[in-house]
Scaffold this motif. Sequence first.
Motif, PDB file in Angstrom:
ATOM      1  N   ARG A 129     -13.539 -11.774  -4.917  1.00 41.73           N
ATOM      2  CA  ARG A 129     -13.528 -12.257  -6.302  1.00 41.73           C
ATOM      3  C   ARG A 129     -12.136 -12.767  -6.657  1.00 41.73           C
ATOM      4  O   ARG A 129     -11.127 -12.195  -6.230  1.00 41.73           O
ATOM      5  CB  ARG A 129     -13.893 -11.113  -7.247  1.00 41.73           C
ATOM      6  N   PHE A 130     -12.087 -13.857  -7.404  1.00 45.12           N
ATOM      7  CA  PHE A 130     -10.833 -14.298  -7.999  1.00 45.12           C
ATOM      8  C   PHE A 130     -10.718 -13.628  -9.369  1.00 45.12           C
ATOM      9  O   PHE A 130     -11.516 -13.888 -10.267  1.00 45.12           O
ATOM     10  CB  PHE A 130     -10.786 -15.824  -8.135  1.00 45.12           C
ATOM     11  N   ASN A 179      10.843  -0.553  -1.200  1.00 47.49           N
ATOM     12  CA  ASN A 179       9.472  -0.983  -1.465  1.00 47.49           C
ATOM     13  C   ASN A 179       8.602  -0.710  -0.241  1.00 47.49           C
ATOM     14  O   ASN A 179       9.000  -1.014   0.893  1.00 47.49           O
ATOM     15  CB  ASN A 179       9.459  -2.485  -1.793  1.00 47.49           C
ATOM     16  N   HIS A 180       7.455  -0.136  -0.480  1.00 55.40           N
ATOM     17  CA  HIS A 180       6.443   0.016   0.563  1.00 55.40           C
ATOM     18  C   HIS A 180       5.097  -0.218  -0.095  1.00 55.40           C
ATOM     19  O   HIS A 180       4.699   0.520  -1.005  1.00 55.40           O
ATOM     20  CB  HIS A 180       6.496   1.413   1.192  1.00 55.40           C
ATOM     21  N   ASN A 181       4.391  -1.238   0.343  1.00 54.33           N
ATOM     22  CA  ASN A 181       3.149  -1.633  -0.307  1.00 54.33           C
ATOM     23  C   ASN A 181       1.947  -0.821   0.174  1.00 54.33           C
ATOM     24  O   ASN A 181       1.750  -0.648   1.380  1.00 54.33           O
ATOM     25  CB  ASN A 181       2.868  -3.118  -0.074  1.00 54.33           C
ATOM     26  N   LEU A 182       1.125  -0.396  -0.773  1.00 57.54           N
ATOM     27  CA  LEU A 182      -0.157   0.226  -0.430  1.00 57.54           C
ATOM     28  C   LEU A 182      -1.181  -0.838  -0.041  1.00 57.54           C
ATOM     29  O   LEU A 182      -2.122  -0.559   0.704  1.00 57.54           O
ATOM     30  CB  LEU A 182      -0.695   1.032  -1.610  1.00 57.54           C
ATOM     31  N   GLU A 183      -1.046  -2.020  -0.562  1.00 58.37           N
ATOM     32  CA  GLU A 183      -1.873  -3.202  -0.284  1.00 58.37           C
ATOM     33  C   GLU A 183      -3.251  -3.158  -0.936  1.00 58.37           C
ATOM     34  O   GLU A 183      -3.702  -4.147  -1.496  1.00 58.37           O
ATOM     35  CB  GLU A 183      -2.042  -3.446   1.227  1.00 58.37           C
ATOM     36  N   THR A 184      -3.954  -2.032  -0.842  1.00 57.10           N
ATOM     37  CA  THR A 184      -5.302  -1.957  -1.424  1.00 57.10           C
ATOM     38  C   THR A 184      -5.649  -0.506  -1.710  1.00 57.10           C
ATOM     39  O   THR A 184      -4.866   0.411  -1.428  1.00 57.10           O
ATOM     40  CB  THR A 184      -6.330  -2.596  -0.478  1.00 57.10           C
ATOM     41  N   VAL A 185      -6.810  -0.292  -2.278  1.00 54.69           N
ATOM     42  CA  VAL A 185      -7.256   1.058  -2.639  1.00 54.69           C
ATOM     43  C   VAL A 185      -7.699   1.806  -1.377  1.00 54.69           C
ATOM     44  O   VAL A 185      -8.051   1.179  -0.365  1.00 54.69           O
ATOM     45  CB  VAL A 185      -8.412   0.996  -3.662  1.00 54.69           C
ATOM     46  N   PRO A 186      -7.687   3.149  -1.394  1.00 49.93           N
ATOM     47  CA  PRO A 186      -7.976   3.903  -0.172  1.00 49.93           C
ATOM     48  C   PRO A 186      -9.348   3.636   0.422  1.00 49.93           C
ATOM     49  O   PRO A 186      -9.517   3.658   1.646  1.00 49.93           O
ATOM     50  CB  PRO A 186      -7.829   5.368  -0.605  1.00 49.93           C
ATOM     51  N   GLY A 187     -10.345   3.358  -0.408  1.00 51.61           N
ATOM     52  CA  GLY A 187     -11.688   3.131   0.101  1.00 51.61           C
ATOM     53  C   GLY A 187     -11.839   1.884   0.956  1.00 51.61           C
ATOM     54  O   GLY A 187     -12.838   1.734   1.670  1.00 51.61           O
ATOM     55  N   LEU A 188     -10.837   0.982   0.915  1.00 53.82           N
ATOM     56  CA  LEU A 188     -10.904  -0.249   1.691  1.00 53.82           C
ATOM     57  C   LEU A 188      -9.981  -0.240   2.907  1.00 53.82           C
ATOM     58  O   LEU A 188      -9.910  -1.231   3.635  1.00 53.82           O
ATOM     59  CB  LEU A 188     -10.559  -1.459   0.806  1.00 53.82           C
ATOM     60  N   GLU A 244     -12.360  -4.135  -4.397  1.00 52.25           N
ATOM     61  CA  GLU A 244     -12.050  -2.868  -5.063  1.00 52.25           C
ATOM     62  C   GLU A 244     -12.730  -2.788  -6.438  1.00 52.25           C
ATOM     63  O   GLU A 244     -13.060  -3.812  -7.035  1.00 52.25           O
ATOM     64  CB  GLU A 244     -10.525  -2.720  -5.223  1.00 52.25           C
ATOM     65  N   GLU A 245     -12.926  -1.576  -6.913  1.00 49.58           N
ATOM     66  CA  GLU A 245     -13.450  -1.352  -8.257  1.00 49.58           C
ATOM     67  C   GLU A 245     -12.283  -1.065  -9.210  1.00 49.58           C
ATOM     68  O   GLU A 245     -11.233  -0.554  -8.790  1.00 49.58           O
ATOM     69  CB  GLU A 245     -14.425  -0.169  -8.272  1.00 49.58           C
ATOM     70  N   ARG A 246     -12.475  -1.354 -10.472  1.00 54.29           N
ATOM     71  CA  ARG A 246     -11.406  -1.175 -11.458  1.00 54.29           C
ATOM     72  C   ARG A 246     -10.911   0.271 -11.496  1.00 54.29           C
ATOM     73  O   ARG A 246      -9.700   0.528 -11.520  1.00 54.29           O
ATOM     74  CB  ARG A 246     -11.907  -1.599 -12.844  1.00 54.29           C
ATOM     75  N   ASN A 247     -11.857   1.222 -11.489  1.00 54.39           N
ATOM     76  CA  ASN A 247     -11.439   2.626 -11.575  1.00 54.39           C
ATOM     77  C   ASN A 247     -10.640   3.048 -10.345  1.00 54.39           C
ATOM     78  O   ASN A 247      -9.792   3.948 -10.422  1.00 54.39           O
ATOM     79  CB  ASN A 247     -12.650   3.544 -11.783  1.00 54.39           C
ATOM     80  N   GLN A 248     -10.880   2.401  -9.199  1.00 52.83           N
ATOM     81  CA  GLN A 248     -10.106   2.712  -8.002  1.00 52.83           C
ATOM     82  C   GLN A 248      -8.655   2.251  -8.164  1.00 52.83           C
ATOM     83  O   GLN A 248      -7.728   2.924  -7.707  1.00 52.83           O
ATOM     84  CB  GLN A 248     -10.728   2.033  -6.773  1.00 52.83           C
ATOM     85  N   VAL A 249      -8.469   1.115  -8.816  1.00 53.05           N
ATOM     86  CA  VAL A 249      -7.111   0.629  -9.071  1.00 53.05           C
ATOM     87  C   VAL A 249      -6.385   1.574 -10.027  1.00 53.05           C
ATOM     88  O   VAL A 249      -5.205   1.896  -9.833  1.00 53.05           O
ATOM     89  CB  VAL A 249      -7.140  -0.803  -9.643  1.00 53.05           C
ATOM     90  N   LEU A 250      -7.076   2.065 -11.036  1.00 59.20           N
ATOM     91  CA  LEU A 250      -6.454   2.975 -11.989  1.00 59.20           C
ATOM     92  C   LEU A 250      -6.082   4.298 -11.325  1.00 59.20           C
ATOM     93  O   LEU A 250      -5.023   4.876 -11.609  1.00 59.20           O
ATOM     94  CB  LEU A 250      -7.391   3.228 -13.179  1.00 59.20           C
ATOM     95  N   GLN A 251      -6.921   4.774 -10.401  1.00 59.70           N
ATOM     96  CA  GLN A 251      -6.596   5.999  -9.670  1.00 59.70           C
ATOM     97  C   GLN A 251      -5.389   5.773  -8.764  1.00 59.70           C
ATOM     98  O   GLN A 251      -4.522   6.642  -8.626  1.00 59.70           O
ATOM     99  CB  GLN A 251      -7.793   6.457  -8.839  1.00 59.70           C
ATOM    100  N   LEU A 252      -5.315   4.604  -8.149  1.00 59.74           N
ATOM    101  CA  LEU A 252      -4.158   4.279  -7.315  1.00 59.74           C
ATOM    102  C   LEU A 252      -2.877   4.308  -8.151  1.00 59.74           C
ATOM    103  O   LEU A 252      -1.831   4.796  -7.688  1.00 59.74           O
ATOM    104  CB  LEU A 252      -4.365   2.904  -6.682  1.00 59.74           C
ATOM    105  N   MET A 253      -2.938   3.803  -9.368  1.00 59.24           N
ATOM    106  CA  MET A 253      -1.766   3.878 -10.251  1.00 59.24           C
ATOM    107  C   MET A 253      -1.337   5.322 -10.453  1.00 59.24           C
ATOM    108  O   MET A 253      -0.136   5.650 -10.395  1.00 59.24           O
ATOM    109  CB  MET A 253      -2.084   3.241 -11.608  1.00 59.24           C
TER     110      MET A 253
END
Length: 325
Positions: free
Chosen positions: A274-275, A189-198, A237-246
Amino acid sequence: MVTLLDTTERQDAEARAARPRHPEKARRPETPTQRKPDWLRVKAPGSPVYRDTQKIVKENGLVTVCEEAGCPNIGECWSKKHATFMIMGDTCTRACAFCNVRTGLPDALDQDEPQKVAEAVAKLGLNHVVITSVDRDDLDDGGAEHFYRVITEIRNAAPGTTIEILTPDFLRKPGALERVVEAKPDVFNHNLETVPGLYLTVRPGARYYHSIRLLDRVKQLDPGMFTKSGIMVGLGEERNQVLQLMDDLRSADVDFLTIGQYLQPTRRHHAVVRFVPPEEFKSFEAIAYAKGFLMVSASPLTRSSHHAGEDFERLRQAREARTRA
């Protein structure tokens, strides 16, 4: 426990405890904290089994990410004798804006730690263990040999235990990844933690595409090894950024994705933007499965090692089912 240390060791421990926990983070401006919604509230720990687990951890002089990172699931996990061991000390060479682990110059490696971890795993009778670490950019190999020794000692002391590791990125450490994979953990396991823009604000010492390549390289070295990665949401993060990360993770043939809610450790850490409500996690889970992940765990309280043992069995079953299909 401090009572087991001799005078010199006790003085060293007291000196470490007196050091500022986050010298770099202390210079950051304070950010407001938000009241947690009901779906993020958990019971305080304190069961007899929890205390037994705590005792074994302390008696072996070990560090757990459960405590260091302030994990909200510690009560549940330790009550089941599940603990994620954090090796190579309690001090990290990086200062990520989300992390509650101490930042600074680490102490020398404890050469007895691999055996201590293995003994604790055997005492706890673990079917599955998760081993993580701080970043050790001060070491020539980033701690790769230490990971190798810990895995090897666990195999010797508890041959029936499956091993999951959660590693740093070994940035600019030639041969480090190869050495860890050589030890043949069951899950890498190696975590990305967040999207690249952040990354610049959340994980400034890391490189997003280096982490993607690291996960891809694991599969090249050992195609049969399960790979896993995770992110937090609620950082902006934005939703589309999460989908691109996937998609990026699937391009590296990653098997297992975890998505959990970011929780702000202190006012000096990155604010919760945001929660994310539970229904959005369900949506992320459905999309991730559609993109081809073997396993997905997405919920507000999901953490990398939460339910790791049960998830590993489900992961194996999912691979077997896909192979038969």
